[in-house]
Design a protein around this motif. Sequence first.
Motif, PDB file in Angstrom:
ATOM      1  N   ILE A   1       0.833  -1.208   0.000  1.00  0.00           N
ATOM      2  CA  ILE A   1       0.000   0.000   0.000  1.00  0.00           C
ATOM      3  C   ILE A   1       0.865   1.254   0.000  1.00  0.00           C
ATOM      4  N   GLY A   2       1.948   1.244   0.746  1.00  0.00           N
ATOM      5  CA  GLY A   2       2.859   2.393   0.781  1.00  0.00           C
ATOM      6  C   GLY A   2       3.488   2.672  -0.572  1.00  0.00           C
ATOM      7  N   ILE A   3       3.946   1.626  -1.231  1.00  0.00           N
ATOM      8  CA  ILE A   3       4.555   1.794  -2.553  1.00  0.00           C
ATOM      9  C   ILE A   3       3.518   2.262  -3.564  1.00  0.00           C
ATOM     10  N   ALA A   4       2.309   1.701  -3.519  1.00  0.00           N
ATOM     11  CA  ALA A   4       1.243   2.123  -4.433  1.00  0.00           C
ATOM     12  C   ALA A   4       0.896   3.594  -4.212  1.00  0.00           C
ATOM     13  N   ALA A   5       0.798   4.021  -2.956  1.00  0.00           N
ATOM     14  CA  ALA A   5       0.495   5.422  -2.652  1.00  0.00           C
ATOM     15  C   ALA A   5       1.610   6.334  -3.147  1.00  0.00           C
ATOM     16  N   LEU A   6       2.856   5.904  -2.987  1.00  0.00           N
ATOM     17  CA  LEU A   6       3.990   6.697  -3.448  1.00  0.00           C
ATOM     18  C   LEU A   6       3.991   6.822  -4.970  1.00  0.00           C
ATOM     19  N   LEU A   7       3.668   5.743  -5.680  1.00  0.00           N
ATOM     20  CA  LEU A   7       3.593   5.796  -7.141  1.00  0.00           C
ATOM     21  C   LEU A   7       2.458   6.703  -7.619  1.00  0.00           C
ATOM     22  N   LEU A   8       1.305   6.639  -6.949  1.00  0.00           N
ATOM     23  CA  LEU A   8       0.196   7.527  -7.307  1.00  0.00           C
ATOM     24  C   LEU A   8       0.558   8.988  -7.070  1.00  0.00           C
ATOM     25  N   LEU A   9       1.228   9.273  -5.972  1.00  0.00           N
ATOM     26  CA  LEU A   9       1.658  10.638  -5.677  1.00  0.00           C
ATOM     27  C   LEU A   9       2.660  11.132  -6.717  1.00  0.00           C
ATOM     28  N   ALA A  10       3.588  10.273  -7.105  1.00  0.00           N
ATOM     29  CA  ALA A  10       4.569  10.649  -8.131  1.00  0.00           C
ATOM     30  C   ALA A  10       3.876  10.895  -9.471  1.00  0.00           C
ATOM     31  N   ALA A  11       2.921  10.046  -9.845  1.00  0.00           N
ATOM     32  CA  ALA A  11       2.195  10.233 -11.102  1.00  0.00           C
ATOM     33  C   ALA A  11       1.401  11.529 -11.092  1.00  0.00           C
ATOM     34  N   PHE A  12       0.746  11.837  -9.970  1.00  0.00           N
ATOM     35  CA  PHE A  12      -0.019  13.080  -9.877  1.00  0.00           C
ATOM     36  C   PHE A  12       0.895  14.299  -9.919  1.00  0.00           C
ATOM     37  N   THR A  13       2.066  14.195  -9.317  1.00  0.00           N
ATOM     38  CA  THR A  13       3.017  15.304  -9.339  1.00  0.00           C
ATOM     39  C   THR A  13       3.502  15.571 -10.766  1.00  0.00           C
ATOM     40  N   ILE A  14       3.831  14.512 -11.483  1.00  0.00           N
ATOM     41  CA  ILE A  14       4.282  14.665 -12.870  1.00  0.00           C
ATOM     42  C   ILE A  14       3.155  15.217 -13.739  1.00  0.00           C
ATOM     43  N   LEU A  15       1.953  14.706 -13.553  1.00  0.00           N
ATOM     44  CA  LEU A  15       0.804  15.196 -14.316  1.00  0.00           C
ATOM     45  C   LEU A  15       0.517  16.658 -13.996  1.00  0.00           C
ATOM     46  N   SER A  16       0.658  17.044 -12.732  1.00  0.00           N
ATOM     47  CA  SER A  16       0.457  18.446 -12.349  1.00  0.00           C
ATOM     48  C   SER A  16       1.476  19.351 -13.023  1.00  0.00           C
ATOM     49  N   PHE A  17       2.708  18.883 -13.091  1.00  0.00           N
ATOM     50  CA  PHE A  17       3.750  19.669 -13.755  1.00  0.00           C
ATOM     51  C   PHE A  17       3.445  19.815 -15.243  1.00  0.00           C
ATOM     52  N   MET A  18       3.015  18.719 -15.878  1.00  0.00           N
ATOM     53  CA  MET A  18       2.712  18.759 -17.309  1.00  0.00           C
ATOM     54  C   MET A  18       1.474  19.606 -17.600  1.00  0.00           C
ATOM     55  N   ALA A  19       0.463  19.558 -16.739  1.00  0.00           N
ATOM     56  CA  ALA A  19      -0.786  20.282 -16.965  1.00  0.00           C
ATOM     57  C   ALA A  19      -0.681  21.747 -16.556  1.00  0.00           C
ATOM     58  N   GLY A  20       0.261  22.081 -15.710  1.00  0.00           N
ATOM     59  CA  GLY A  20       0.427  23.468 -15.297  1.00  0.00           C
ATOM     60  C   GLY A  20       0.144  23.701 -13.829  1.00  0.00           C
ATOM     61  N   SER A  21      -0.764  22.952 -13.246  1.00  0.00           N
ATOM     62  CA  SER A  21      -1.071  23.092 -11.825  1.00  0.00           C
ATOM     63  C   SER A  21      -1.852  21.861 -11.362  1.00  0.00           C
ATOM     64  N   PRO A  22      -1.906  21.631 -10.059  1.00  0.00           N
ATOM     65  CA  PRO A  22      -2.696  20.497  -9.561  1.00  0.00           C
ATOM     66  C   PRO A  22      -4.175  20.607  -9.930  1.00  0.00           C
ATOM     67  N   LYS A  23      -4.696  21.831  -9.947  1.00  0.00           N
ATOM     68  CA  LYS A  23      -6.096  22.038 -10.313  1.00  0.00           C
ATOM     69  C   LYS A  23      -6.352  21.609 -11.752  1.00  0.00           C
ATOM     70  N   ASP A  24      -5.439  21.975 -12.666  1.00  0.00           N
ATOM     71  CA  ASP A  24      -5.584  21.579 -14.065  1.00  0.00           C
ATOM     72  C   ASP A  24      -5.420  20.076 -14.242  1.00  0.00           C
ATOM     73  N   ALA A  25      -4.519  19.475 -13.473  1.00  0.00           N
ATOM     74  CA  ALA A  25      -4.328  18.025 -13.544  1.00  0.00           C
ATOM     75  C   ALA A  25      -5.585  17.310 -13.079  1.00  0.00           C
ATOM     76  N   TYR A  26      -6.192  17.791 -12.005  1.00  0.00           N
ATOM     77  CA  TYR A  26      -7.429  17.188 -11.519  1.00  0.00           C
ATOM     78  C   TYR A  26      -8.536  17.314 -12.561  1.00  0.00           C
ATOM     79  N   GLY A  27      -8.643  18.481 -13.190  1.00  0.00           N
ATOM     80  CA  GLY A  27      -9.657  18.681 -14.223  1.00  0.00           C
ATOM     81  C   GLY A  27      -9.442  17.768 -15.411  1.00  0.00           C
ATOM     82  N   MET A  28      -8.170  17.564 -15.788  1.00  0.00           N
ATOM     83  CA  MET A  28      -7.891  16.682 -16.907  1.00  0.00           C
ATOM     84  C   MET A  28      -8.257  15.241 -16.574  1.00  0.00           C
ATOM     85  N   VAL A  29      -7.918  14.797 -15.380  1.00  0.00           N
ATOM     86  CA  VAL A  29      -8.248  13.425 -14.975  1.00  0.00           C
ATOM     87  C   VAL A  29      -9.751  13.261 -14.823  1.00  0.00           C
ATOM     88  N   ARG A  30     -10.407  14.256 -14.271  1.00  0.00           N
ATOM     89  CA  ARG A  30     -11.840  14.155 -13.984  1.00  0.00           C
ATOM     90  C   ARG A  30     -12.708  14.252 -15.237  1.00  0.00           C
TER      91      ARG A  30
END
Length: 88
Positions: free
Chosen positions: A9-38
């Motif tokens: 569970i710890g490794i899975a959570a760490l991988l999800l956090l890393a993926a969201f961080t990379i996606l946030s960087f690519m999308a411009g902000s965490p808000k934009d990353a959430y909107g893209m995923v949603r």
Amino acid sequence: MKRFWKWTIGIAALLLLAAFTILSFMAGSPKDAYGMVRYALPHMHRGTLRVGDDAPDARLVALDGSSGFHIRERTAGRPLVLVFGSFT
């Protein structure tokens, strides 16, 4: 066995956090990353158009905002280029 699940569970959570961080960087902000995923990802799909196919006819709203028209009504067989984007 309990220790195994904690690590898994710890490794899975760490991988999800890393993926969201990379996606946030690519999308411009965490808000934009959430909107893209949603909103964008569930609706993404590959179309069936190939090079040389006619574009599908679509109904568009005119600039006055109240009337509409089909693309084929305005092109009359001439080529048409649609540009989607922001130029600000």
